[in-house]
Design a protein around this motif. Structure first.
Motif, PDB file in Angstrom:
ATOM      1  N   GLU A  61       0.872  -1.174   0.000  1.00  0.00           N
ATOM      2  CA  GLU A  61       0.000   0.000   0.000  1.00  0.00           C
ATOM      3  C   GLU A  61       0.913   1.230   0.000  1.00  0.00           C
ATOM      4  N   VAL A  62       0.463   2.278  -0.660  1.00  0.00           N
ATOM      5  CA  VAL A  62       1.321   3.448  -0.809  1.00  0.00           C
ATOM      6  C   VAL A  62       0.592   4.696  -0.319  1.00  0.00           C
ATOM      7  N   VAL A  63       1.282   5.500   0.484  1.00  0.00           N
ATOM      8  CA  VAL A  63       0.764   6.802   0.897  1.00  0.00           C
ATOM      9  C   VAL A  63       1.655   7.865   0.254  1.00  0.00           C
ATOM     10  N   LEU A  64       1.057   8.709  -0.570  1.00  0.00           N
ATOM     11  CA  LEU A  64       1.807   9.785  -1.231  1.00  0.00           C
ATOM     12  C   LEU A  64       1.317  11.114  -0.686  1.00  0.00           C
ATOM     13  N   ALA A  65       2.236  11.929  -0.202  1.00  0.00           N
ATOM     14  CA  ALA A  65       1.822  13.239   0.323  1.00  0.00           C
ATOM     15  C   ALA A  65       2.713  14.327  -0.240  1.00  0.00           C
ATOM     16  N   ALA A  66       2.124  15.482  -0.417  1.00  0.00           N
ATOM     17  CA  ALA A  66       2.889  16.642  -0.896  1.00  0.00           C
ATOM     18  C   ALA A  66       2.141  17.898  -0.484  1.00  0.00           C
ATOM     19  N   ARG A  67       2.765  19.030  -0.758  1.00  0.00           N
ATOM     20  CA  ARG A  67       2.096  20.280  -0.392  1.00  0.00           C
ATOM     21  C   ARG A  67       0.813  20.477  -1.184  1.00  0.00           C
ATOM     22  N   SER A  68       0.879  20.125  -2.477  1.00  0.00           N
ATOM     23  CA  SER A  68      -0.263  20.391  -3.345  1.00  0.00           C
ATOM     24  C   SER A  68      -0.312  19.353  -4.467  1.00  0.00           C
ATOM     25  N   GLN A  69      -1.449  19.280  -5.126  1.00  0.00           N
ATOM     26  CA  GLN A  69      -1.666  18.250  -6.155  1.00  0.00           C
ATOM     27  C   GLN A  69      -0.564  18.217  -7.209  1.00  0.00           C
ATOM     28  N   HIS A  70      -0.123  19.417  -7.659  1.00  0.00           N
ATOM     29  CA  HIS A  70       0.837  19.433  -8.768  1.00  0.00           C
ATOM     30  C   HIS A  70       2.216  18.935  -8.345  1.00  0.00           C
ATOM     31  N   LEU A  71       2.438  18.755  -7.030  1.00  0.00           N
ATOM     32  CA  LEU A  71       3.737  18.263  -6.575  1.00  0.00           C
ATOM     33  C   LEU A  71       3.712  16.777  -6.227  1.00  0.00           C
ATOM     34  N   LEU A  72       2.563  16.144  -6.449  1.00  0.00           N
ATOM     35  CA  LEU A  72       2.467  14.696  -6.177  1.00  0.00           C
ATOM     36  C   LEU A  72       2.981  13.934  -7.392  1.00  0.00           C
ATOM     37  N   VAL A  73       4.000  13.121  -7.199  1.00  0.00           N
ATOM     38  CA  VAL A  73       4.545  12.372  -8.334  1.00  0.00           C
ATOM     39  C   VAL A  73       4.489  10.870  -8.067  1.00  0.00           C
ATOM     40  N   GLY A  74       4.304  10.126  -9.125  1.00  0.00           N
ATOM     41  CA  GLY A  74       4.461   8.668  -9.035  1.00  0.00           C
ATOM     42  C   GLY A  74       3.182   7.878  -8.897  1.00  0.00           C
TER      43      GLY A  74
END
Ligand SMILES: Cc1cc2nc3c(=O)[nH]c(=O)nc-3n(C[C@H](O)[C@H](O)[C@H](O)COP(=O)(O)OP(=O)(O)OC[C@H]3O[C@@H](n4cnc5c(N)ncnc54)[C@H](O)[C@@H]3O)c2cc1C
Ligand code: FES
Length: 268
Positions: free
Chosen positions: A125-138
């Motif tokens: 399972e993968v949790v991806l977090a970033a400041r904002s949508q455009h910085l979410l990669v992968g």
């Protein structure tokens, strides 16, 4: 191959059969970004994917070195040292694997997810977090592998309006779970604390500024809470970058959440 994965984020394929044959997920390489003497020091980069004849890297432009790297044209030669360090341990007896990425901390996880699927027969399972949508990669890479992907952003623009560790906590890792975390130090510390409280093993890939990359200069040392031969410091480049979170002395470093620099999920 060079591809813009998100604004300021690049994926680059590198033909390097010898490095690829020896590389393991979580290990890294040191890349000489320019042909001249400036910048003098190589820059550490994780292996994003490991292929039979090469590797890919996924990086964020932080300063001069990564800016030069992003502008290297396809077909040019780069001097790369690696594989270096100790990667993520794999254990097929673990029932549940959760990968927690903050920002560009996602970089080593595609290779790890592939290895878990291949060697352990489990889909992480993968949790991806970033400041904002455009910085979410992968996200697409993990979905193609069949992983469940949960997203979180600081501004709520996609996924949960939460940090990576909030999402991890809600996933309720237990003694049969192994958590792998990569991202900013405050996020790693929080992931280590949540995992410990819930009884899950946690492996973190630590950040450090590196000079030599192979254990000589001691510039990347961090304090552990175990003494070995009278020494408490561990070298991120040679003893890590992946460590069992339980051996890191999290209180010895100023890893507290610094609101002025963004949230726990800020990109590194
Ligand atoms: C083992 C390891 C693996 C890494 N893998 C990746 C990766 O796969 N993708 C990726 O984008 N980045 C990765 N990094 C971070 C990357 O090496 C740095 O962002 C890069 O060296 C910055 O170089 P620069 O010349 O662009 O920036 P610089 O001009 O050197 O620095 C710009 C800013 O970034 C900060 N910085 C520099 N190096 C680091 C660092 N190591 N950790 C935290 N902050 C730093 C500086 O303090 C400064 O504020 C990794 C770091 C390590 C230690
Ligand atoms: S970077 Fe020199 S010892 Fe780690």
């Amino acid at each position: 191959m060079r591809q813009e994965a998100a604004p300021g984020h690049y994926r680059m394929g590198l033909h390097a059969p010898e490095i690829a044959r020896a590389a393991k997920p979580g290990q890294f390489c040191m890349i000489q970004v320019s042909d001249g003497l400036h910048p003098f020091l190589r820059r550490p980069m994780s292996f994003e994917r490991i292929f039979p004849d090469g590797i890919s890297i996924l990086f964020k432009v932080e300063g001069e070195g990564t800016r030069i790297l992003a502008n290297r044209a396809p077909g040019q030669n780069l001097s790369i040292q690696g594989p270096l360090g100790i990667g993520f341990p794999l254990d097929s007896s673990v029932e549940r694997h959760i990968l927690v990425a903050g920002g560009i901390g996602v970089a080593p996880f595609p290779a790890l997810a592939e290895a878990i699927i291949r060697a352990c027969g489990k889909v992480p399972e993968v949790v991806l977090a970033a400041r904002s949508q455009h910085l979410l990669v992968g996200e697409d890479v993990f979905r193609e592998m069949g992983c469940t992907v949960r997203m979180a952003t600081d501004d709520g623009s996609v996924g949960e309006h939460a940090t990576a560790v909030d999402v991890l906590e809600r996933l309720a890792p237990s003694a049969q779970t192994r958590v792998y975390a990569c991202g900013p130090m405050p996020m790693l510390r929080a992931a280590a604390e949540v995992s410990k409280r819930l009884g899950a093993a946690c492996y973190v890939s630590l950040e450090a500024q590196m000079a030599c990359g192979d254990g000589v200069c001691l510039g990347c040392a961090v304090e552990s809470n175990r003494e070995k031969e009278g020494e408490r410091m561990v070298r991120v480049c040679a003893d890590g970058p992946v460590f069992d979170a339980a051996i890191i002395n999290w209180t010895a470093h100023n890893f507290a959440y610094d609101r002025s620099r963004g949230s726990l999920a800020r990109t590194r």
